[in-house]
Design a protein around this motif. Structure first.
Motif: not given
Length: 525
Positions: A155-156, A450, A454-455, A457-461, A468, A471
């Motif tokens: 994943e990212s 969460e 969620q948080l 993985p989202k920040s690592r993009k 960031v 998050e």
């Protein structure tokens, strides 16, 4: 820096000479003005990087290379053994091109095969408390020729370059380090700035310049002896007697204050202060009946007085911390203060009453006696005093040496225990991710989807790590709700040294790891 933990490979710490033909601490190599002697209370727990997520990194940084690193003054990874970059737009394919002519100190070739072997074995061995969790986003490694290594991620993960820059990702020769087991001959082979000529557990490590080194470090001395002390008092005494040139890790607050004073015993000494990202915190094992109820943990959070703790025990050498992400790192908040405000016994009592809990609540706090400096005992005595003064708790404090302490918390034997964290890299991810999930660095499962699903993985993009904060602010709100972790204080870093020594202000990298090559004698300029 974490500290970081490792149980494996105790057998690797043997009192032996590491290179054939080298005398053990004979002093024959690099005597004289170009040799520096540094004292520390942080001894490596293993010589194999695949098993260490702790203070062992201080040795690794000076004897191994990584693909990327953090030269002094840089908060983002820079080339070391390779030039690297993401080759896609979603931070999932990371390519590194090795520099030409790299070799290990034993003459072996440092090539793409060695890089793949070094990182694959971390995941294969998966040592308990080791650095394998840092590689959670890695899918596979592909090599092309001798010099190109491509990391394909599941994943990212914009933090992946930071991970490659940690000493955990030290590059080792395949011929010396088994693919599926830790090295057990008590030896070490790297390609870093120095060669480890000899190592004696509990005593010292002898480093000399690596003649085949090709990297970013500008070595300003020819050799370094690292002396390991059990007590900081003995370390400071050795500094005053000129038996060592500098100290790092383990100075108590009292010793820092004393070294700042103009006294005859401090003549010829200097104290270099740096901003630190190291933190101290309590861990609650929610499986233990004494702290399984969230009301108990929240009541503790409501009682603990960080200002008094820091003032009494650390005397200005630390500052209160109200989130797991410290000041100076993007995403820092004061979440615990925002929720609990100033210490309040009445509020804490109400929390317990509403949960139907009759006090005083029996609680055992554990700490390590020989890892974070001699002030730790005083710190836990003060925590006991505060909690018992509330009349809501009856506290027992127990301490064990690091290896025994580490074994105990990894087996889930402690209801509450103190830990320290020295950052793997200067990013908020590194102050949240290691502590959550079914398997984490604390060996106390903390499942919070969460955060983990969620948080993070989202920040690592997001490649812009300053963008960031949202998050991580949310992640810290969750940590406050659960009180599985209770941040206590954030430290300042100090290097005490002879006035003859220069470079102390440049010696600590953003991971708070000592770069020994920055130290030099002024008389050798």
């Amino acid at each position: 820096m974490f500290n970081r933990t490792s149980l494996q490979a105790a057998a690797a710490l043997a009192s032996i000479s590491l290179l054939a033909g080298c005398s053990l601490f004979s002093g024959d190599d690099a005597d004289g003005e170009n040799k520096i002697v540094v004292g520390t209370t942080s001894e490596p727990s293993t010589l194999d990087p695949a098993a260490a997520w702790d203070g062992s990194w201080e040795l690794y940084r000076n004897v191994f290379q990584t693909l990327l690193s953090f030269p002094t003054g840089s908060a983002t990874p820079q080339p070391d053994a390779a030039d690297c970059k993401f080759t896609d737009t979603v931070s999932k394919v990371y390519e590194c091109r090795l520099k030409e002519g790299l070799a290990f100190s034993d003459g072996g070739k440092l090539d793409a095969r060695a890089v793949k072997h070094s990182i694959d074995r971390i995941r294969t061995i998966n040592a308990k408390g080791g650095p394998a969790p840092l590689l959670g986003s890695l899918d596979k490694i592909v090599t092309s020729g001798d010099r190109t290594v491509t990391f394909q991620l599941k994943e990212s993960d914009a933090t992946f370059p930071y991970i490659l820059a940690t000493p955990a990702m030290s590059i080792v020769p395949p011929e010396r380090y088994p693919a599926d087991a830790l090295r057990e001959d008590g030896k070490l082979t790297g390609s870093g700035p120095y060669v480890l000529n000899a190592f004696e557990e509990g005593n010292r490590a002898e480093l000399t310049k690596n003649p085949t080194y090709k990297g970013f470090a500008n070595r300003k001395n020819d050799a370094v002896t690292i002396r390991y002390f059990q007590e900081s008092e003995a370390m400071v005494g050795a500094l005053r007697k000129k038996e060592i040139d500098a100290t790092y890790r383990g100075l108590t607050a009292e010793e820092v204050v004393q070294l700042q004073e103009k006294k005859p015993e401090n003549e010829g000494l200097q104290l270099v202060e740096s901003t630190g990202a190291d933190i101290r915190y309590l861990v609650f094992n929610a499986k233990d009946p004494s702290v399984s109820k969230i009301a108990v943990r929240r009541a503790i959070a409501q009682v603990v007085d960080r200002d008094t703790l820091v003032a009494k025990v650390y005397q200005g050498t630390a500052e209160p911390l109200y989130s797991m992400v410290p000041k100076g790192i993007a995403g820092h908040t004061t979440a615990f203060f925002d929720r609990y405000g100033d210490p309040d016994v009445e509020k804490a009592g109400k929390i317990l009453d509403e949960a139907g809990i009759d006090g005083p609540v029996a609680l055992t706090l554990w700490y390590t006696t020989d890892r974070y400096g001699s002030s730790t005992e005083a710190e836990f005595a003060e925590l006991k005093r505060q909690l018992e003064a509330s009349k809501l708790f009856k506290v027992t404090v127990k301490g064990k040496p690091w290896k025994d302490f580490q074994s105990g918390y990894q087996k889930g034997e402690y209801p509450a225990f103190g830990r320290g964290w020295f950052p793997d890299f200067p990013d908020p991810d590194n102050f949240i991710a290691p502590f959550v999930g079914k398997e984490n660095v604390l060996s106390t499962p903390y499942v919070r989807p969460e955060i983990t699903d969620q948080l993070l993985p989202k920040s690592r993009k997001v490649s812009d790590r300053g963008a960031v904060t949202e998050e991580f602010e949310r992640a810290q709100e969750i940590l406050v709700d659960d009180v599985r972790l209770l941040p206590l204080w954030q430290g300042k870093l100090y290097i005490a040294a002879s006035e003859e020594i220069a470079g102390g202000e440049r010696a600590l990298d953003p991971q708070t790891v000592m770069q020994m090559w920055e130290l030099q004698r002024k008389t050798s300029w």
